[in-house]
Design an enzyme around this catalytic site. Structure first.
Site, PDB file in Angstrom:
ATOM      1  N   ASP A 221      -3.486 -18.160  -0.167  1.00  0.00           N
ATOM      2  CA  ASP A 221      -4.488 -18.801  -1.039  1.00  0.00           C
ATOM      3  C   ASP A 221      -5.208 -19.915  -0.288  1.00  0.00           C
ATOM      4  O   ASP A 221      -6.438 -20.042  -0.348  1.00  0.00           O
ATOM      5  CB  ASP A 221      -3.853 -19.299  -2.344  1.00  0.00           C
TER       6      ASP A 221
ATOM      7  N   ASP B 261      -6.413  -6.963   3.753  1.00  0.00           N
ATOM      8  CA  ASP B 261      -7.517  -6.258   3.111  1.00  0.00           C
ATOM      9  C   ASP B 261      -8.437  -7.268   2.422  1.00  0.00           C
ATOM     10  O   ASP B 261      -9.664  -7.238   2.585  1.00  0.00           O
ATOM     11  CB  ASP B 261      -6.966  -5.270   2.080  1.00  0.00           C
TER      12      ASP B 261
ATOM     13  N   ASP C  35     -12.382  -8.865   3.945  1.00  0.00           N
ATOM     14  CA  ASP C  35     -13.679  -8.762   3.263  1.00  0.00           C
ATOM     15  C   ASP C  35     -14.323 -10.149   3.161  1.00  0.00           C
ATOM     16  O   ASP C  35     -15.531 -10.303   3.343  1.00  0.00           O
ATOM     17  CB  ASP C  35     -13.529  -8.173   1.854  1.00  0.00           C
TER      18      ASP C  35
ATOM     19  N   TYR D 272       0.817  -1.208   0.000  1.00  0.00           N
ATOM     20  CA  TYR D 272       0.000   0.000   0.000  1.00  0.00           C
ATOM     21  C   TYR D 272       0.858   1.269   0.000  1.00  0.00           C
ATOM     22  O   TYR D 272       0.451   2.285  -0.552  1.00  0.00           O
ATOM     23  CB  TYR D 272      -0.909   0.039   1.238  1.00  0.00           C
TER      24      TYR D 272
ATOM     25  N   LYS E 137       2.649 -15.510   1.900  1.00  0.00           N
ATOM     26  CA  LYS E 137       2.884 -16.202   0.633  1.00  0.00           C
ATOM     27  C   LYS E 137       4.383 -16.487   0.569  1.00  0.00           C
ATOM     28  O   LYS E 137       5.090 -16.069  -0.369  1.00  0.00           O
ATOM     29  CB  LYS E 137       2.385 -15.308  -0.519  1.00  0.00           C
TER      30      LYS E 137
HETATM   31  C1  IPM Z   1     -10.365  -1.188   4.015  1.00  0.00           C
HETATM   32  C2  IPM Z   1     -10.636  -0.497   2.712  1.00  0.00           C
HETATM   33  C3  IPM Z   1      -9.483   0.450   2.408  1.00  0.00           C
HETATM   34  C4  IPM Z   1      -8.236  -0.388   2.262  1.00  0.00           C
HETATM   35  C5  IPM Z   1      -9.705   1.351   1.190  1.00  0.00           C
HETATM   36  C6  IPM Z   1     -10.968   2.147   1.306  1.00  0.00           C
HETATM   37  C7  IPM Z   1      -8.516   2.247   0.947  1.00  0.00           C
HETATM   38  O1  IPM Z   1     -10.836  -1.415   1.700  1.00  0.00           O
HETATM   39  O2  IPM Z   1     -10.254  -0.494   5.050  1.00  0.00           O
HETATM   40  O3  IPM Z   1     -10.264  -2.406   4.025  1.00  0.00           O
HETATM   41  O4  IPM Z   1      -7.975  -0.918   1.175  1.00  0.00           O
HETATM   42  O5  IPM Z   1      -7.502  -0.517   3.247  1.00  0.00           O
HETATM   43 MG    MG Z   2     -10.861  -3.408   2.371  1.00  0.00          MG
END
Ligand code: IPM
Ligand code: MG
Length: 352
Positions: free
Chosen positions: A222, A246, A250, A142, A189
């Protein structure tokens, strides 16, 4: 206790859900005799619209001066599909993470018994899932050097980590495992990436030197993505780098049935920020359908950070009661017709 809280509602549904969290915090302040002072500032698309900057000076200043930051959501579709946009709302979030030194992002993934039927996975697989993801938040790909060649046909993003960056978050993850079921899974990884091999060496050495009482497991990312679907209840604490965290957080967020339920904490040496893990849900903004629970549980994580443990427990108990009684927004209980503010009222009124 008196605390200064910077409130950054942000974009989309952010302002609506943060209003409910403040309602609940006010109920906590009243019941437990605390004083919470709020400073409201803009961040994200709304800040770009007003000032051209997704993280204006005043927002950064209020955040640096606060005891904690409570943040709603960021993002607006008008920026999402434009790869040439020079400023983006997300830059505000990345900049505040860096400026406040929030290297440790904690994302709990938990199922609620009342909602097991909502999970996209089979109930018997998800039952009992309760783990915490420790995601490194201010390093890695990042923040590594970004390059685009002059002819714009070649691009790269550097993924770099130092031993010190790995150690400071690993300390927190090992400590968290000790307070839980004592298992830490490092997700990387290392079969391909040099930076992942550094994570393995550093974390293994810390395990041998200081944390040998914690069970340390290793998983390639993975495989981790697959295991989270096959048997999410095998995990206790997961530790991983910025990008992997990240992605798999999700994935973790939907296990419980609604992304609207999961909070997060971002902690540094001197500052802390709390936000729901979901996005700004612009299609839902202003309709009273946004689920405020992830935001309210983020406020509960903030209370824990303030060492207000009974207060945080009271908030979580009120959330459990709301879910048990079917008091939640339509994506969870479509037949019950509760609005965002109904849910906030119920939770605030049930702070013991
Ligand atoms: C998160 C989000 C952020 C990230 C974005 C909005 C920059 O997806 O907090 O997970 O990628 O860290
Ligand atoms: Mg995110």
């Amino acid at each position: 206790m008196k605390k200064n809280i910077a409130i950054l509602p942000g974009d989309g549904i952010g302002p609506e859900i943060i209003q409910e969290a403040v309602k609940v915090l006010d109920a906590v302040a009243k019941a437990y005799d605390h004083e919470f002072d709020y400073t409201y500032e803009d961040m994200g698309a709304i800040a770009i619209d007003k000032t051209g900057n997704p993280l204006p000076e005043a927002t950064l200043k209020a955040s640096l001066e606060s005891d904690a930051v409570l943040f709603g959501a960021i993002g607006d579709p008008k920026y999402d599909n434009d790869p040439n946009a020079k400023v983006r709302p997300e830059q505000g979030l990345l900049a505040i993470r860096k400026a406040l030194g929030l290297f440790c992002n904690i994302r709990p993934v938990k199922t609620f018994d009342a909602l097991l039927h909502q999970s996209p996975l089979k109930e018997e697989r998800v039952k009992g899932t309760d783990f915490e993801m420790y995601r490194e938040l201010t390093g890695g790909i990042y923040f590594g050097e970004k390059k685009l060649s002059d002819d714009k046909n070649t691009a790269s993003d550097l993924c770099q980590y130092t031993k010190a960056e790995i150690e400071r978050i690993a300390h927190k993850a090992f400590a968290a495992a000790r307070k839980r079921r004592n298992v830490l899974t490092l997700v990387d990884k290392a079969n391909v990436l040099e930076s992942s091999r550094l994570w393995r060496r550093v974390v293994t050495a810390m395990h041998q030197e200081t944390y040998s009482d914690v069970e340390l497991r290793y998983l390639f990312v993975d495989n981790a993505a697959m295991q989270m679907i096959l048997a999410p209840n095998q995990f206790d604490v997961m530790l991983t780098s910025n990008l992997f965290g990240d992605i798999i957080s999700d994935e973790g967020s939907v296990i419980g049935g609604s992304i609207g339920l999961l909070p997060s904490a971002s902690i540094g040496e001197t500052h802390a920020l709390f936000e729901p893990i979901h996005g700004s849900f612009p299609q839902g903004a202003g309709k009273g359908i946004a689920n405020p629970i992830a935001m309210i549980l983020s406020a509960a994580m903030m209370l824990t950070h303030f060492d207000m443990d009974k207060e945080a427990t009271a908030v979580r108990a009120a959330v459990d009661l709301a879910l048990a009684k079917g008091v939640c927004t339509p994506e969870v209980f479509p037949e019950n017709k509760y609005t965002t503010s109904d849910v906030g009222d119920f939770i605030a009124n049930n702070i013991a």
